[in-house]
Each structure stands twice: as structure tokens, then as C-alpha cells.
Design a protein around this motif. Structure first.
Motif, mmCIF file in Angstrom:
data_model
loop_
_atom_site.group_PDB
_atom_site.id
_atom_site.type_symbol
_atom_site.label_atom_id
_atom_site.label_comp_id
_atom_site.label_asym_id
_atom_site.label_seq_id
_atom_site.Cartn_x
_atom_site.Cartn_y
_atom_site.Cartn_z
ATOM 1 N N UNK A 57 0.648 -1.291 -0.183
ATOM 2 C CA UNK A 57 -0.024 0.069 0.075
ATOM 3 C C UNK A 57 0.811 1.193 0.048
ATOM 4 N N UNK A 58 1.881 1.195 0.839
ATOM 5 C CA UNK A 58 3.037 2.388 0.829
ATOM 6 C C UNK A 58 3.415 2.735 -0.596
ATOM 7 N N UNK A 59 4.083 1.455 -1.285
ATOM 8 C CA UNK A 59 4.801 1.721 -2.388
ATOM 9 C C UNK A 59 3.597 2.260 -3.569
ATOM 10 N N UNK A 60 2.561 1.629 -3.428
ATOM 11 C CA UNK A 60 1.252 2.065 -4.422
ATOM 12 C C UNK A 60 1.013 3.607 -4.036
ATOM 13 N N UNK A 61 1.030 4.049 -2.938
ATOM 14 C CA UNK A 61 0.883 5.390 -2.775
ATOM 15 C C UNK A 61 1.905 6.442 -3.320
ATOM 16 N N UNK A 62 3.091 5.784 -2.966
ATOM 17 C CA UNK A 62 4.178 6.595 -3.151
ATOM 18 C C UNK A 62 4.544 6.819 -4.889
ATOM 19 N N UNK A 63 3.929 5.757 -5.484
ATOM 20 C CA UNK A 63 4.111 5.496 -7.118
ATOM 21 C C UNK A 63 3.182 6.782 -7.599
ATOM 22 N N UNK A 64 2.056 7.157 -6.912
ATOM 23 C CA UNK A 64 1.197 7.839 -7.343
ATOM 24 C C UNK A 64 1.260 9.505 -6.981
ATOM 25 N N UNK A 65 2.535 9.725 -5.955
ATOM 26 C CA UNK A 65 2.648 10.908 -5.436
ATOM 27 C C UNK A 65 4.097 11.145 -5.230
ATOM 28 N N UNK A 66 4.982 10.928 -6.379
ATOM 29 C CA UNK A 66 6.528 10.968 -6.352
ATOM 30 C C UNK A 66 6.628 12.695 -5.977
ATOM 31 N N UNK A 67 5.834 13.440 -6.183
ATOM 32 C CA UNK A 67 6.058 14.973 -6.248
ATOM 33 C C UNK A 67 5.909 15.315 -4.621
ATOM 34 N N UNK A 68 5.357 14.409 -3.840
ATOM 35 C CA UNK A 68 5.121 14.989 -2.380
ATOM 36 C C UNK A 68 5.777 14.302 -1.269
ATOM 37 N N UNK A 69 6.881 13.508 -1.853
ATOM 38 C CA UNK A 69 7.828 12.942 -0.953
ATOM 39 C C UNK A 69 8.251 13.656 0.219
ATOM 40 N N UNK A 70 8.849 15.023 -0.021
ATOM 41 C CA UNK A 70 9.489 15.936 0.935
ATOM 42 C C UNK A 70 8.464 16.336 1.914
ATOM 43 N N UNK A 71 7.288 16.201 1.400
ATOM 44 C CA UNK A 71 6.385 16.939 2.410
ATOM 45 C C UNK A 71 5.527 15.861 3.129
ATOM 46 N N UNK A 72 6.143 14.848 3.281
ATOM 47 C CA UNK A 72 5.319 13.629 3.665
ATOM 48 C C UNK A 72 6.139 12.950 5.002
ATOM 49 N N UNK A 73 5.064 12.507 5.846
ATOM 50 C CA UNK A 73 5.582 11.704 6.668
ATOM 51 C C UNK A 73 4.770 10.428 6.957
ATOM 52 N N UNK A 74 5.646 9.307 6.983
ATOM 53 C CA UNK A 74 4.832 8.042 6.813
ATOM 54 C C UNK A 74 5.091 7.186 8.068
ATOM 55 N N UNK A 75 3.767 6.614 8.619
ATOM 56 C CA UNK A 75 4.156 5.898 9.850
ATOM 57 C C UNK A 75 3.564 4.455 9.644
ATOM 58 N N UNK A 76 4.414 3.697 10.325
ATOM 59 C CA UNK A 76 4.054 2.092 9.984
ATOM 60 C C UNK A 76 3.766 1.643 11.516
ATOM 61 N N UNK A 77 2.668 1.094 11.717
ATOM 62 C CA UNK A 77 2.219 0.551 13.102
ATOM 63 C C UNK A 77 2.470 -0.811 12.741
ATOM 64 N N UNK A 78 3.548 -1.522 13.053
ATOM 65 C CA UNK A 78 3.802 -2.848 12.695
ATOM 66 C C UNK A 78 3.071 -4.041 13.240
ATOM 67 N N UNK A 79 2.436 -4.732 12.190
ATOM 68 C CA UNK A 79 1.552 -5.775 12.683
ATOM 69 C C UNK A 79 2.447 -7.065 12.950
ATOM 70 N N UNK A 80 1.751 -8.028 13.081
ATOM 71 C CA UNK A 80 2.180 -9.259 13.743
ATOM 72 C C UNK A 80 2.958 -9.977 12.461
ATOM 73 N N UNK A 81 4.363 -10.419 12.394
ATOM 74 C CA UNK A 81 5.269 -10.850 11.250
ATOM 75 C C UNK A 81 4.488 -12.168 10.946
ATOM 76 N N UNK A 82 3.849 -12.793 11.534
ATOM 77 C CA UNK A 82 3.032 -13.964 11.597
ATOM 78 C C UNK A 82 2.182 -13.994 10.470
#
Lengths: 252, 258
Positions: A57-82
Motif C-alpha cells: 500500500x505504501x509503495x502504491x501511494x508513493x508511485x502516485x505521489x512522487x512529487x509529494x515525498x519531501x512533504x510527507x511523513x509515513x507511519x508504520x504501525x507494525x503488525x504481527x510478522x506471522x
């Protein structure tokens, strides 16, 4: 100090809203952080969401918003690795119109939701379990997760995208010692994690090892007495912890 | 010009010398490139290797050699996209699964010797047979999903190399169609514009370090079209001459662009 225009969150039910036993939209830690920065908020979290999905999902968003990177904060609430993300042709073909077929739940292979065999093509539970018995393994899950995290961290750092990881469900760096049975590290999976996964942008609460640990130990912070998904109050508390970390370590 | 100390190659049988049918160790394009730069050579390629395999063994090597990364040239001979790697609980190791003629309605057809395949599977799996894997393919294999996973892996790998100043080259080895054209094999329309793999590829994949031969779509395309560059009439793996020619193409590219 940066003024973010976009706050993007990816995670599982601990970061999501709107479902039963979850807070309302506008009340998650992500919403509150976006509000704090006066930023537009994108929440890609989903109940049962896996790390594969978070990455996708993050790479998908990034591919559509390459011009917004410098103004973006991304947070990952890590799920269970299982957890797993499985593609389901049954789901893909059953739903009308263009639709993704990604199914985010280990239950797809292990158990049957109601009604039984939903979205399965000639694939009863007994046979699906064979896949699980043959291929599912905590050592492998840990290694695949490490690969994803290394790739994500590299991509975000390289593109100067501010980001924070934190453990929502369980402690990622303790997964190996708790779930993997390769204590000698013969496979070398722990070495790869230790050498290549960066802890620099990983928020650690001084007292709780995850958001789930926090709500578990503070019952008033859970959604109900029997459900430790974070309440509105818990999201508020966690957003304050994260904002302090962001102001001190990320947004400098 | 950089003086490399290590050349590391990962890929499939087009980069490997792990079977008697293939060229000998010392004769692959990777060996010849390492000779050219007078470096130590690590060939991590394996016959049947998938993209997951390529990614895994490279990260493993980098994780164990973090002090050497700046002196390293990594070359990835990209395998066919429709392979995948699984963990075998019975063997406690990774295993590449090679699909041929994938057909997600009827499962798939495996071209390899069936008896040999069953023997291999009996070693690697707990009562898992062709029917079971057909069921898996029918339910869970999809070209859009396969391509999406591949793009996500490549984005991560490229970023990792760049961030750590590791010189690297990708090229299409047994991939046909080539990676950048694979979206044409996918049913993008029903997949939905919002999930477009083509957009993802165009936006996030850097082709600067991806070697493209001016005439051939991949190393396999080159050996298919030149009988004298492959092992035999029916075996399209590159022979000694094929590897030599390909190493010269790559060295020229590395000296000019990398």
C-alpha cells in the motif's frame, strides 16, 4: 522544522478505524498526528493487515505521489510478522468490476470463515491446510519480513521521506527469540536483521514493548474489558508519544 | 574508475554453473567479469532460481559482508518472473518452484520429467503432490500479483544498493517477456487502474542500472536466436561463447555507465 503536508499510515487494526470494536475515523493516532501538523491524512490500515500489505500500500501511494515525498511523513504501525497476504483468484473473480484479490489473513489457509470455502476454487480446508503444514514457518516469516523492512527503509531514506516504525502488535526485534527455533542462528536470519534493519527511526516506548502491550497492561485504554484494541484515549496517548519522538528525532 | 574487490552474481541457470549441462565454473559471464576486474568472485546463482531467491541470497551476502559493500559490484541476471520460492518445513530450507505454462484456470503444466519431480517433492514436502500445487495455482497464482511482488522486491533492492553505494547491474536473463514489458502479459484492465503495475514500474523502478542489449530482449532471447551461442539445439542455456559475448556486453556497459 518541517511542516508536513501529508501524513500516511499503514498498519493493522491497531491503526485502523471504522470497524466494530475500533475507534471512529478521525480518532486514530494517525488522524491526531495529521491534525497536529495540519496535514492531509491517508490511512491505509486494515484489520488483519499483514506486513506484505503494508509495504504494498505504501509503495502504491508513493508511485502516485512522487512529487509529494519531501512533504510527507509515513507511519508504520507494525503488525504481527506471522500474518500473510494471499492472492485469491476466487475473490478476484467473484467481486464485480475491477478489484484486487489480496486476502489478508492466515485464516485463508488454516480455518474456514462463514460460509465455508468462500472465495475458494475446488480447494477445501483439508487441502489448504497442507500448504500451511508444508510451507508456513516462523523462521521464514521473520526472514521475509526482514527483507521487506530493509527494502522499505532503504526506499524511504533514499527518497528523503520522513518515516517512523513502531510495534503495534508485538515487538518486532523480539520475534526471532520468541518464535523462531533457530537459536544458533544457523540460517543467519537474525544476523541479517541485526546488520541490515535500521533501528534509527523505530519508536520504542520506554515502558511498553508495543501498542498492544500498552493497552493490555492498562485496561482502561482498551476498547472494552475483553478487547485490547486501543480506545480513543489510547490513540490520543500514543499519538502524543509518537509526536514527541517525531519532534525530537525525525523532524529536525 | 573504481577498483572493485568483489564481483557478486545472483541469478538462475543462465548465470550459474551448478549442473554438468551448464558451462564449467570459471566460464560464466560473472567469472569473466571478475577476471577482467581482477576481483574475488562469488557466484550465488542457482538453477531454477526465482526473483525471491536472487533477492534473498544477495541480502544474505550483504548482511554478512557489510564492511565490503563499497568495493563490490553486484550483477543480477534476472530470472523468469513466474517462478517462486517456498520454505520447505520438511527440509528446513528454501526451495524454488519453477512453473511452466501457467494456466490459472486449470492449474499448470510442468514440463520437467514427472517422475523426477515427484521424487524431488517427496523429499521436500509432506504428502504434497501435483494436484495440491495445481489447487494452489488455481486459487492463488495471478500474473498481476506476481508482477506486483516482483516490482516491490526490485524497488527495495535498488534502493538498498543505491543507499549503500553498491555498484550494481540488472539485466534480463531468462526473463521473456522482459521485466519492463511484463505488464503487457497482465490483464491490467480488470485489475483496475488504481492498482496499475505499469504506473508502479514507471514511477519507482530506475532503469539506469538495467542493461538492455540493443538487439535482444534478454540473454535467453540472444541464445534462442543464435544457435552457436547455446549449449545445444534443444538447450538454450548459454555455452562458453555465449557467456563470453555477454560478459563483453556487460563490461562495456559497466565501464560506460556504472
Amino acid at each position: 522544522m518541517k511542516k508536513y503536508k501529508y501524513v500516511v499510515v499503514s498498519g493493522c487494526s491497531f491503526s485502523a478505524s471504522g470497524e466494530s470494536s475500533l475507534v471512529n475515523s478521525g480518532e486514530t493516532y494517525g488522524d491526531l498526528i495529521a491534525e497536529y501538523f495540519g496535514a492531509k491524512f491517508y490511512n491505509f490500515s486494515l484489520c488483519g493487515g499483514s506486513l506484505q500489505r503494508m509495504n504494498r500500500k505504501i509503495l502504491e501511494w508513493c508511485s502516485k505521489n512522487t512529487d509529494k515525498f519531501k512533504d510527507t511523513l509515513i507511519l508504520f504501525g507494525m503488525t504481527s510478522l506471522g500474518r500473510l497476504e494471499i492472492w485469491s483468484n476466487g475473490q478476484y473473480e467473484a467481486l464485480p468490476g475491477p478489484s484486487p484479490g489480496w486476502y489478508n489473513d492466515c485464516h485463508y489457509l488454516q480455518t474456514d470463515p462463514q460460509p465455508p470455502d468462500t472465495f475458494k476454487i475446488d480447494w477445501p480446508l483439508e487441502k489448504r491446510k497442507k500448504w500451511f503444514i508444508n510451507f508456513y514457518n516462523d523462521n521464514a516469516q521473520f526472514f521475509l519480513a526482514s527483507n521487506i523492512i530493509i527494502g522499505l527503509q532503504s526506499f524511504l531514506t533514499l527518497n528523503n521521506i520522513d518515516h517512523v516504525f513502531f510495534d503495534a502488535i508485538e515487538s518486532t526485534d523480539k520475534f526471532w527469540e520468541r518464535h523462531c527455533d533457530d537459536m544458533q542462528d544457523i540460517l543467519g536470519h537474525k544476523l541479517i536483521f541485526d546488520n541490515l534493519v535500521s533501528q534509527e527511526n523505530w519508536y520504542k516506548h520506554p515502558e511498553y514493548e508495543s501498542m498492544s502491550d500498552f493497552t493490555h497492561k492498562n485496561l482502561e485504554m482498551g476498547f472494552s474489558k475483553t478487547d485490547n484494541h486501543p480506545s480513543k484515549k489510547a490513540h490520543k496517548y500514543w499519538s502524543e508519544c509518537l509526536m514527541e519522538f517525531i519532534d525530537e528525532k525525525i523532524n529536525i | 574508475m573504481k577498483k572493485y574487490k568483489y564481483v557478486v552474481v545472483s541469478g538462475c541457470s543462465f548465470s550459474a554453473s551448478d549442473y554438468s549441462d551448464l558451462v564449467n565454473p570459471g566460464e560464466t559471464y560473472g567469472d569473466l567479469i571478475a577476471d577482467h576486474y581482477e576481483t574475488e568472485f562469488y557466484n550465488l546463482s542457482e538453477s531454477g532460481g526465482s526473483l525471491e531467491y536472487v533477492n534473498r541470497v544477495i541480502l544474505e551476502w550483504c548482511g554478512k559482508n557489510i564492511g565490503e559493500l563499497k568495493d563490490t559490484l553486484i550483477i543480477l541476471g534476472m530470472p523468469a518472473i513466474d517462478r517462486y520460492e517456498v520454505w520447505s518445513n520438511k527440509n528446513e530450507s528454501w526451495l524454488s518452484i519453477q512453473l511452466a505454462d501457467v494456466d490459472r484456470v486449470n492449474g499448470w503444466v510442468y514440463l520437467k520429467d514427472k517422475e523426477l519431480l515427484i521424487k524431488e517433492w517427496n523429499c521436500a514436502f509432506y504428502s504434497y503432490n501435483l494436484k495440491h500445487i495445481r489447487n494452489y495455482i488455481k486459487n492463488c497464482w495471478n500474473e498481476n500479483d506476481t508482477f506486483r511482488k516482483a516490482i516491490n522486491i526490485i524497488v527495495g533492492l535498488q534502493s538498498f544498493f543505491k543507499l549503500n553505494n553498491i555498484d550494481h547491474v540488472f539485466f534480463d536473463a531468462s526473463a521473456l517477456p522482459s521485466y519492463d514489458k511484463y505488464w503487457k502479459s497482465c490483464d491490467e484492465k480488470s485489475f483496475g487502474e488504481q492498482y496499475s503495475n505499469r504506473l508502479l514500474w514507471d514511477s519507482l523502478i530506475e532503469t539506469k542500472n538495467w542493461y538492455k542489449h540493443p538487439k535482444y530482449k534478454s540473454m535467453m532471447d540472444f541464445t534462442e536466436k543464435n544457435r552457436d551461442m547455446r549449449i545445444s539445439d534443444i538447450d538454450i542455456h548459454p555455452n562458453k561463447e555465449g557467456h563470453k559475448y555477454w560478459s563483453e556486453c556487460l563490461i562495456e556497459y559497466i565501464n560506460e555507465k556504472i
